[in-house]
Design an enzyme around this catalytic site. Structure first.
Site, PDB file in Angstrom:
ATOM      1  N   LYS A   1      43.271  44.257  38.202  1.00  0.00           N
ATOM      2  CA  LYS A   1      43.987  42.973  38.248  1.00  0.00           C
ATOM      3  C   LYS A   1      42.975  41.845  38.330  1.00  0.00           C
ATOM      4  O   LYS A   1      41.827  42.021  38.744  1.00  0.00           O
ATOM      5  CB  LYS A   1      44.963  42.906  39.428  1.00  0.00           C
ATOM      6  CG  LYS A   1      44.332  43.032  40.825  1.00  0.00           C
ATOM      7  CD  LYS A   1      43.818  41.750  41.426  1.00  0.00           C
ATOM      8  CE  LYS A   1      43.291  41.963  42.844  1.00  0.00           C
ATOM      9  NZ  LYS A   1      42.470  40.827  43.337  1.00  0.00           N
TER      10      LYS A   1
ATOM     11  N   PRO B   1      34.984  48.818  39.425  1.00  0.00           N
ATOM     12  CA  PRO B   1      33.993  48.823  40.506  1.00  0.00           C
ATOM     13  C   PRO B   1      34.623  48.514  41.862  1.00  0.00           C
ATOM     14  O   PRO B   1      35.496  47.653  41.975  1.00  0.00           O
ATOM     15  CB  PRO B   1      33.003  47.730  40.089  1.00  0.00           C
ATOM     16  CG  PRO B   1      33.784  46.833  39.182  1.00  0.00           C
ATOM     17  CD  PRO B   1      34.755  47.721  38.465  1.00  0.00           C
TER      18      PRO B   1
ATOM     19  N   GLY C   1      36.860  42.834  43.745  1.00  0.00           N
ATOM     20  CA  GLY C   1      37.985  41.914  43.678  1.00  0.00           C
ATOM     21  C   GLY C   1      38.969  42.216  42.573  1.00  0.00           C
ATOM     22  O   GLY C   1      39.771  41.360  42.192  1.00  0.00           O
ATOM     23  N   LEU C   2      38.935  43.433  42.051  1.00  0.00           N
ATOM     24  CA  LEU C   2      39.794  43.796  40.925  1.00  0.00           C
ATOM     25  C   LEU C   2      40.915  44.752  41.314  1.00  0.00           C
ATOM     26  O   LEU C   2      41.691  45.195  40.461  1.00  0.00           O
ATOM     27  CB  LEU C   2      38.948  44.418  39.803  1.00  0.00           C
ATOM     28  CG  LEU C   2      37.839  43.520  39.246  1.00  0.00           C
ATOM     29  CD1 LEU C   2      36.992  44.285  38.221  1.00  0.00           C
ATOM     30  CD2 LEU C   2      38.419  42.265  38.616  1.00  0.00           C
ATOM     31  N   GLY C   3      41.001  45.096  42.592  1.00  0.00           N
ATOM     32  CA  GLY C   3      42.126  45.872  43.096  1.00  0.00           C
ATOM     33  C   GLY C   3      42.146  47.332  42.704  1.00  0.00           C
ATOM     34  O   GLY C   3      43.218  47.937  42.664  1.00  0.00           O
ATOM     35  N   GLY C   4      40.990  47.926  42.451  1.00  0.00           N
ATOM     36  CA  GLY C   4      40.953  49.314  41.986  1.00  0.00           C
ATOM     37  C   GLY C   4      41.635  50.294  42.928  1.00  0.00           C
ATOM     38  O   GLY C   4      42.443  51.122  42.503  1.00  0.00           O
TER      39      GLY C   4
ATOM     40  N   SER D   1      43.875  49.700  45.311  1.00  0.00           N
ATOM     41  CA  SER D   1      45.309  49.427  45.382  1.00  0.00           C
ATOM     42  C   SER D   1      46.027  49.916  44.126  1.00  0.00           C
ATOM     43  O   SER D   1      47.147  50.444  44.191  1.00  0.00           O
ATOM     44  CB  SER D   1      45.546  47.922  45.557  1.00  0.00           C
ATOM     45  OG  SER D   1      45.022  47.462  46.780  1.00  0.00           O
ATOM     46  N   SER D   2      45.386  49.752  42.994  1.00  0.00           N
ATOM     47  CA  SER D   2      45.947  50.237  41.733  1.00  0.00           C
ATOM     48  C   SER D   2      46.069  51.754  41.749  1.00  0.00           C
ATOM     49  O   SER D   2      47.089  52.314  41.314  1.00  0.00           O
ATOM     50  CB  SER D   2      45.070  49.784  40.569  1.00  0.00           C
ATOM     51  OG  SER D   2      45.588  50.230  39.336  1.00  0.00           O
TER      52      SER D   2
ATOM     53  N   ASP E   1      47.653  44.551  48.158  1.00  0.00           N
ATOM     54  CA  ASP E   1      47.813  44.367  46.709  1.00  0.00           C
ATOM     55  C   ASP E   1      48.647  45.461  46.054  1.00  0.00           C
ATOM     56  O   ASP E   1      48.940  45.385  44.859  1.00  0.00           O
ATOM     57  CB  ASP E   1      46.445  44.329  46.020  1.00  0.00           C
ATOM     58  CG  ASP E   1      45.608  43.120  46.426  1.00  0.00           C
ATOM     59  OD1 ASP E   1      46.191  42.164  46.980  1.00  0.00           O
ATOM     60  OD2 ASP E   1      44.392  43.149  46.190  1.00  0.00           O
TER      61      ASP E   1
END
Length: 246
Positions: free
Chosen positions: A6, A90, A94-97, A99-100, A132
């Site tokens: 995200k 990574p 801050g890309l929500g890995g 949580s995804s 998230d």
């Protein structure tokens, strides 16, 4: 299953709730970067094959479902199956890995084990797993996210083409939020409310990176090596950046 990253088009802090921070943010799915997750035949020990993180959030989802009354179903299925997780997003970016991954695992288990949990129930579970996770469970391409991440409202957006610039820097979200609070100078709730009504393409062509992300300054105060150009924007608490494709 693809477990997408995200991007936070904007992230504004609008209040405090105990130790938590209330926010208004535009989340979009970035489908060009994703982890891969599947439930496969067991080939070794543990829930996750070659688990990359000792505190993997997938364990939290598993334990929550156990406590919700699905211990027998989970135990029976995972006697012969494991989670296969291929990481490309990574950590600390801050890309929500994480949580995804949690949301993808929740959907996979619900489908494969026929738990028959409604989307509303899945969203409530997500809120208990992490801030998230609810956005990823929603599967919305774009949403306004508020509260402490539990309020997810689909947004009819104009999403521009974006490039992500990843970084080896690991930004600790708790540390960044702590730094924000230590240097707190007030909330810009008017701008936050205005941004929630604007399309993402308009937002990025109108406002600067420092105006759009309240965590940019505290992130750079902690991680001095985190550099950002004027045409780049920070996602979440960093360290990943994004910019409009030329």
């Amino acid at each position: 299953m693809k477990s997408y990253a995200k991007i936070n088009i904007f992230l504004k802090i609008v209040g405090f709730r105990g130790n938590y921070h209330e926010l208004k943010s535009r989340f979009i799915l970035y489908k060009e970067l994703y982890d891969e997750i599947d439930l496969v035949d067991r080939i070794g020990d543990g829930l996750i094959i070659d688990n990359p993180f000792d505190d993997n959030i997938i364990f939290k989802v598993y334990n929550f479902l156990e406590n919700l009354g699905f211990a027998n179903e989970l135990g029976e299925f995972f006697k012969n199956h494991q989670v296969k997780l291929i990481k490309n997003i990574p950590a600390g970016g801050g890309l929500g890995g994480g949580s995804s991954n949690a949301a993808a695992f929740l959907h996979l288990v619900n489908d494969r084990l026929n738990l028959n949990l409604s989307k509303d129930k899945l969203m409530k579970i997500a809120h208990n797993i992490g801030a998230d996770v609810a956005f990823f469970v929603s599967k919305f391409d774009s949403a306004n996210v508020s509260g402490i991440g539990e309020i997810v409202e689909e947004f009819d957006d104009d999403i521009p083409n974006l490039d992500i610039i990843t970084s080896p820097i690991f930004c600790s979200t708790p540390k960044v939020f702590t730094q924000y609070r230590a240097k707190f100078k007030g909330f810009d709730t008017d701008l936050a409310s205005k941004l929630c009504l604007m399309k993402s393409s308009q937002i990025l062509s109108t406002y600067s990176n420092i105006e759009l992300n309240d965590l940019l300054k505290p992130s750079q105060e902690i991680y001095s090596e985190l550099k950002i150009a004027s045409n780049e924007f920070l996602s979440g608490s960093g360290s990943s950046k994004f910019k409009l494709k030329i």
